[in-house]
Design an enzyme around this catalytic site. Sequence first.
Site, PDB file in Angstrom:
ATOM      1  N   ASP A 306       0.854  -1.171   0.000  1.00 29.07           N
ATOM      2  CA  ASP A 306       0.000   0.000   0.000  1.00 29.07           C
ATOM      3  C   ASP A 306       0.904   1.240   0.000  1.00 29.07           C
ATOM      4  O   ASP A 306       2.122   1.143   0.107  1.00 29.07           O
ATOM      5  CB  ASP A 306      -0.938  -0.038   1.231  1.00 29.07           C
ATOM      6  CG  ASP A 306      -2.182   0.808   1.033  1.00 29.07           C
ATOM      7  OD1 ASP A 306      -3.215   0.508   1.647  1.00 29.07           O
ATOM      8  OD2 ASP A 306      -2.126   1.767   0.225  1.00 29.07           O
ATOM      9  N   GLU A 511     -10.764   6.639   4.523  1.00 29.70           N
ATOM     10  CA  GLU A 511      -9.776   5.997   5.392  1.00 29.70           C
ATOM     11  C   GLU A 511      -9.928   6.448   6.845  1.00 29.70           C
ATOM     12  O   GLU A 511     -11.056   6.597   7.326  1.00 29.70           O
ATOM     13  CB  GLU A 511      -8.364   6.231   4.834  1.00 29.70           C
ATOM     14  CG  GLU A 511      -8.236   5.691   3.401  1.00 29.70           C
ATOM     15  CD  GLU A 511      -6.822   5.592   2.900  1.00 29.70           C
ATOM     16  OE1 GLU A 511      -6.578   5.955   1.738  1.00 29.70           O
ATOM     17  OE2 GLU A 511      -5.945   5.118   3.650  1.00 29.70           O
TER      18      GLU A 511
HETATM   19  C1  GLC Z   1      -4.380   4.360   0.066  1.00 27.94           C
HETATM   20  C2  GLC Z   1      -5.244   3.146   0.299  1.00 27.94           C
HETATM   21  C3  GLC Z   1      -5.289   2.185  -0.847  1.00 27.94           C
HETATM   22  C4  GLC Z   1      -5.069   2.917  -2.163  1.00 27.94           C
HETATM   23  C5  GLC Z   1      -3.673   3.504  -2.140  1.00 27.94           C
HETATM   24  C6  GLC Z   1      -3.373   4.331  -3.398  1.00 27.94           C
HETATM   25  O1  GLC Z   1      -3.762   4.748   1.244  1.00 27.94           O
HETATM   26  O2  GLC Z   1      -5.027   2.399   1.488  1.00 27.94           O
HETATM   27  O3  GLC Z   1      -6.573   1.521  -0.819  1.00 27.94           O
HETATM   28  O4  GLC Z   1      -5.200   2.021  -3.263  1.00 27.94           O
HETATM   29  O5  GLC Z   1      -3.440   4.314  -0.992  1.00 27.94           O
HETATM   30  O6  GLC Z   1      -4.195   5.462  -3.444  1.00 27.94           O
END
Ligand code: GLC
Length: 645
Positions: A306, A511
């Site tokens: 991530d 988030e």
């Molecule tokens: C974010 C998320 C993830 C996403 C990534 C790119 O923090 O946790 O779901 O795909 O970053 O944006």
Amino acid sequence: MAWASFLQCVVLLLLCVHAAMASSDVPLYKNPEAAVEARVKDLLSRMTLEEKIGQMMQIERSVANASTIQTNFIGSILSGGGSVPKEQASPTDWMDMVDGFQKAALSTRLCIPLMYGIDAVHGHNNVYGATIFPHNVGLGCTRDPDLVRRIGEATALEVRGTGIQYVFAPCIAVCRNPSWGRCYESYSEDPNLVRNMTEIIVGLQGKTTKPGSPFLAGQYNVAATAKHFVGDGGTNHGADERNTLSSYKSLVNIHMVGYFDAIAKGVSTIMVSYSSWNGQKMHSNRFLISHVLKKQLGFKGFVISDWQGIDKITIPAGINYTSSVELGVNAGIDMIMIPFDYPSFHADMLALVKSGHISMRRINDAVGRILRVKFTIGLFEHPLADRSLAKMVGAQDHRDLAREAVRKSLVLLKNERNGNAPFVPLSKRATKILVAGSHADDIGRQCGGWTTTWQGQSGGITPGTSVLEAIKSTIDTSTELVYEQLPDSNFAKGKGFDYAIVVVGEDPYAEFFGDDADLTLPNMGTQTIKNVCTLVKCVVVLVSGRPLVVEPYLPLMNGLVAAWLPGTEGKGIADVLFGDYPFEGKSSRTWFRRASQLPMNVNDQQYDPLFPYGFGLTTAAVVGDAASSRSSTLLFFFTLVLCFI
Ligand code: GLC
């Protein structure tokens, strides 16, 4: 301008082909007729360590440019949430940007194309003008795998319409506590319903020929990502990125089963969760990533971290970065979403490989998986955008599909009788109606987080139809409609409204910003309900990413609809409110009475919900009841008449 760049890339491609043809034979990896595994092996054998490490690096578009890509052999670039070429960028702006990066990649020694990734989690949501579909919590209420497959197809076309080949979707989290700020990204608390919804992968990627192998994509499909592996939706108190405490058996039976289906459907990539399992960060969990996911489940695509997931192996993040790089890569992570500090990552990787802390076997496994996906999706043969697809972004048939999804996702939670008929469906020919509430005329609020920006925002953020506009286009021209966003306690007094539609809910979030222990309806919502529904018969339409505390206000309402986060096509709400279509949604979540009951999920021993998992009234049934009561009344009078003849 477009012609110039088109000619430039034709020349560039010819140079690449020429360079290859110039040698005695065309390298095997450039032969589209050769078997993928043979192409992978051949290309790996030609690559330097620098080129291999480059393939493992995914950087953010804001720090990408031709020289960075060429010097570091960058394998992938992403748009983080809200990261766009410019405000309200057109599909052509997007394609010009992505193709610009691609040409730089193609100009490197081995001409390895890069993948551009983006979060298309409810349509192509970063892009202005794209169709925004309901978030997953609403799609789960449809229980319609074919519908989500079609949504995947439409989303893939809109993503390709911007020249992008890779999406970080679907999220197959099983949210077990709606306090979690990402619960709306989860299809359901029920792992079996989440499993059914993985059908979206088939829509995004196309149908895989061999279960488990990455899909054979055409230019109308994209590489998908199942995320976030594993247990992201099971953390204590629903705290985002925190700790999931569970036995291995329940980790598998609740949070991992969706990955069985995703892998069987050929998902190309799997993203690791920020969260921990029993205190160990998932980004360093070699047992679950390498042993379980890759070896036991036979996942053949690549595992991606991530965003700064490697940095977050330590608390505070990044304090011992070199060791975190070693832990994450050796755990089995193949591509690292860095996204900015690629020089440090690059230097650490070189040192760790040279010192033997990361083996060449691990590097070759990672790069081999990345190349396998790039070959399989046809990226070597079709590295540049298909400009004919620009018109796919926001296409009307996609909006019609989104409207269908909205209709099927709405859940009717309360529907009192109004005389001898149910309150909903509402009359289109009332004399005078009131529409009120913070969410009645606000595209941004009805789309929620991950829409044009990371967190989302209120206002007219992108083209679409608000609930108010949908109601206006549905009622009879003879009906007087009064709209008041925040009516005070006197507004509805003595105005002679036949009924009111009150549209309230949560403001957009994404988030950890959405983590919420109380889950109460924001106060301007409760105030509007009180100010309107104590004076006028009302149906409340709740726009939220999850169930909220509504029990105290339920007695004030004649009707209650959970609309979740419906997206741009508000007409889908009017379609069912006014009876052009029946309500058929069944809740994908348990609706609690009080937040203190949480976590509370279907099949729990202690289970005392306001509305149980799977609850949803159908206006067809209710209308049927009304109809049957009407026919029994007619029968009674008919019998009465017969008695007197
Ligand atoms: C974010 C998320 C993830 C996403 C990534 C790119 O923090 O946790 O779901 O795909 O970053 O944006």
